[in-house]
Design an enzyme around this catalytic site. Structure first.
Site, PDB file in Angstrom:
ATOM      1  N   LYS A   1       0.843  -1.195   0.000  1.00  0.00           N
ATOM      2  CA  LYS A   1       0.000   0.000   0.000  1.00  0.00           C
ATOM      3  C   LYS A   1       0.880   1.246   0.000  1.00  0.00           C
ATOM      4  CE  LYS A   1      -3.917  -1.747   2.741  1.00  0.00           C
ATOM      5  NZ  LYS A   1      -4.984  -1.543   1.775  1.00  0.00           N
TER       6      LYS A   1
ATOM      7  N   ARG B   1     -10.360 -11.417   2.154  1.00  0.00           N
ATOM      8  CA  ARG B   1     -11.268 -12.429   1.613  1.00  0.00           C
ATOM      9  C   ARG B   1     -10.623 -13.816   1.613  1.00  0.00           C
ATOM     10  NH1 ARG B   1     -11.844  -9.048  -3.831  1.00  0.00           N
ATOM     11  NH2 ARG B   1     -11.333  -7.416  -2.335  1.00  0.00           N
TER      12      ARG B   1
END
Ligand code: BES
Ligand code: ZN
Ligand code: ZN
Length: 497
Positions: free
Chosen positions: A275, A349
């Site tokens: 990120k 996820r």
């Protein structure tokens, strides 16, 4: 935590007394029978020194034996959100009280006030206690205070003055739930350098012992034996072992089992798909889903609804490392499906998929709910005022939406149309962990999870916006809000009926 209690009478030694007021049309109504107070307030109101707008206050000194009397103007509740305005009133009251530096206060709550504010008396008491306790929270344990500052008087105790029967059991329940919200906030706000997967598991074990719910923790070896490729893939770059934390509340009269799963990414750097640095610190809160389900579990253990509840938290951080998983890697998941890792930052996820598949197969729940700070797209779509809900069972969602309005931890349903599935098609595996293109990012994340719930009744709640606030709002603190604890407790109560 702020001490809130109920009493029938105003205390003799209390430092400050709060008298609610309500402005109706051009009149100010004071909920006190004291002639002096009524007279004084009327005067100030007529002179324009107290306008009676919700949240405003005026102080009077040395009246009826009190050091300080604060007249505080309340706002009216809306039908759709019973109690919310009362929570906000309570929080605004805190700001006013802090000006007067009283350590303990009495607050007068009467039935007539409840009627005027459009609330049930019980709801007014509960919501007021909730707003006071939650609004008084601050994550300040790492701020070293000067001696001077620590000597300052700080609000410690509030007595709600009411004759309502059962008011003490109402307030006791609120206190137990708020204690769980604050516990969740503390866990979430704690830095990633302090709470890693192993520590989080130890923490839940200790809490289970304290409150009497059972906790079972799977270590790396067990997770490998079970073939949880998603959790292992994300954990590959970590200095700590992954953990699968399982807790259970059993009720002998239970007719249903609820499975709650929470994303426990103790820090999300993005992994190899790193990120950008700006605001990366916020990703210490990427375990807010786990904070919510752990918090809810502690409340459930105390309130004991007639329901079996299983909580599962897959825990790891997501770090770049020579051993870290790479874009292009293919993982074999617990349910046997294969996943192409297109972006290592879509890690939530992957770990949830294993936890969901394992939990549903093992515990055969009637309902499964997962909470996760899953997508930045959720913040783009809904901002900070609602969490996104996706489900494979619309009927099930109704209770959750209602629980959201009741607790004011609101959820908003997104479509889960089959057509979105195309976006997560992979050329090399059964499914890809990101959608092609950024469109509908919250939905494609939900559609990914749906592949792992075996068509069983399931609700996914993306809390990326509501779990962490850029600044304090009403009775929610900045950063980790503990969103989801009150929602889940309310939901559990509803389905236990
Ligand atoms: N934890 C983040 C999502 C997030 C972002 C939560 C901002 C709260 C605030 C999640 O793991 C993530 O990085 N998601 C990616 C998915 C993308 C790679 C498909 C995102 O949202 O950018
Ligand atoms: Zn991520
Ligand atoms: Zn994440």
């Amino acid at each position: 935590m702020l001490k809130v209690s109920v009493s029938k009478e105003i205390g003799k030694s209390t430092q400050a007394l709060i008298i609610p007021a309500y402005k109706e049309k051009k009149n100010i109504k004071l909920y006190s029978s004291s002639a002096v107070l009524n007279e004084q307030t009327e005067k100030l109101f007529k002179r324009g020194e107290f306008d009676g707008a919700p949240g405003s206050s005026v102080k009077l000194y040395d009246i009826d034996g009190y050091e300080t009397v604060v007249i505080f103007a309340m706002g009216k509740n809306k039908d759709k959100y019973p109690g919310e305005e009362s929570r906000r009133n309570a929080n605004s009251m805190l700001a006013q009280i802090s000006k007067y530096k009283s350590a303990d206060i009495d607050l007068r709550m009467i039935d007539e006030l409840a009627t005027d504010l459009n609330a049930e008396p019980a709801k007014l008491i509960a919501a007021t206690a909730e707003g006071l306790i939650l609004g008084n929270y601050k994550f300040d344990k790492y701020i070293t205070k000067s001696k001077e500052e620590s000597k300052k008087r700080r609000l410690e105790k509030v007595s709600l003055i009411t004759e309502l029967p059962k008011s003490s059991s109402i307030v006791n329940e609120v206190k137990q739930i708020c204690e769980s919200v604050i516990y969740a906030r503390d866990l979430i706000n704690e830095p990633g350098g302090v709470i890693n997967s192993e520590k989080l598991a130890d923490e839940v074990k200790a809490k289970g012992k304290e409150l009497g719910f059972s906790v079972n923790v799977f270590n790396k070896k067990k997770i490998e034996e079970l073939g949880m490729g998603g959790l292992l893939g994300v954990n590959a770059g970590s200095a700590y072992e992954p953990r699968l934390i399982i807790a259970e509340h059993k009720h002998e009269k239970a007719k249903k089992t609820l499975l709650m799963v929470g994303k426990g990414v103790t820090f999300d750097s993005g992994g190899i798909s790193l990120k950008p640095g700006s605001k990366m610190w916020e990703m210490k809160m990427d375990m807010a889903g786990s904070g919510a389900v752990i918090g809810a579990m502690t409340a459930i253990a105390k309130l004991k609804p007639k329901l079996n509840v299983v909580m599962i938290v897959p825990a790891t951080d997501n770090m770049p490392d020579a051993c870290a998983q790479k874009p292009g890697d293919i993982l074999k998941m617990y349910n046997g499906k294969t996943v192409e890792v297109d972006n290592t930052d879509a890690e939530g996820r992957l770990i949830l998929a294993d936890a969901l598949a394992y939990g549903i197969e093992t515990y055969k729940p009637d309902v499964t709910v997962d909470l996760a700070t899953l997508t930045g797209a959720c913040v783009v779509a809904l901002g900070y005022h609602a969490a996104a809900l996706l489900t494979n069972n619309d009927e099930l969602a109704a209770d959750m939406l209602a629980a959201g309005d009741e607790s004011f931890e609101r959820v908003w349903q997104m479509p889960a149309f089959d057509e979105y599935d195309k976006q997560i098609k992979s050329n090399f595996a059964d499914v890809k962990n990101v959608g092609s293109g950024r469109d509908a990012g919250t939905i494609t994340a939900g559609k990914f999870l749906e592949r792992f719930v075996d068509s069983k009744p399931w609700i996914h709640i993306d809390i990326a916006g509501t779990a962490m606030l850029p600044s304090a709002r009403d009775y929610s603190c900045e950063a980790g809000t503990g969103y989801g604890v009150r929602l889940l407790v309310e939901y559990a109560k509803r389905i236990a009926k």
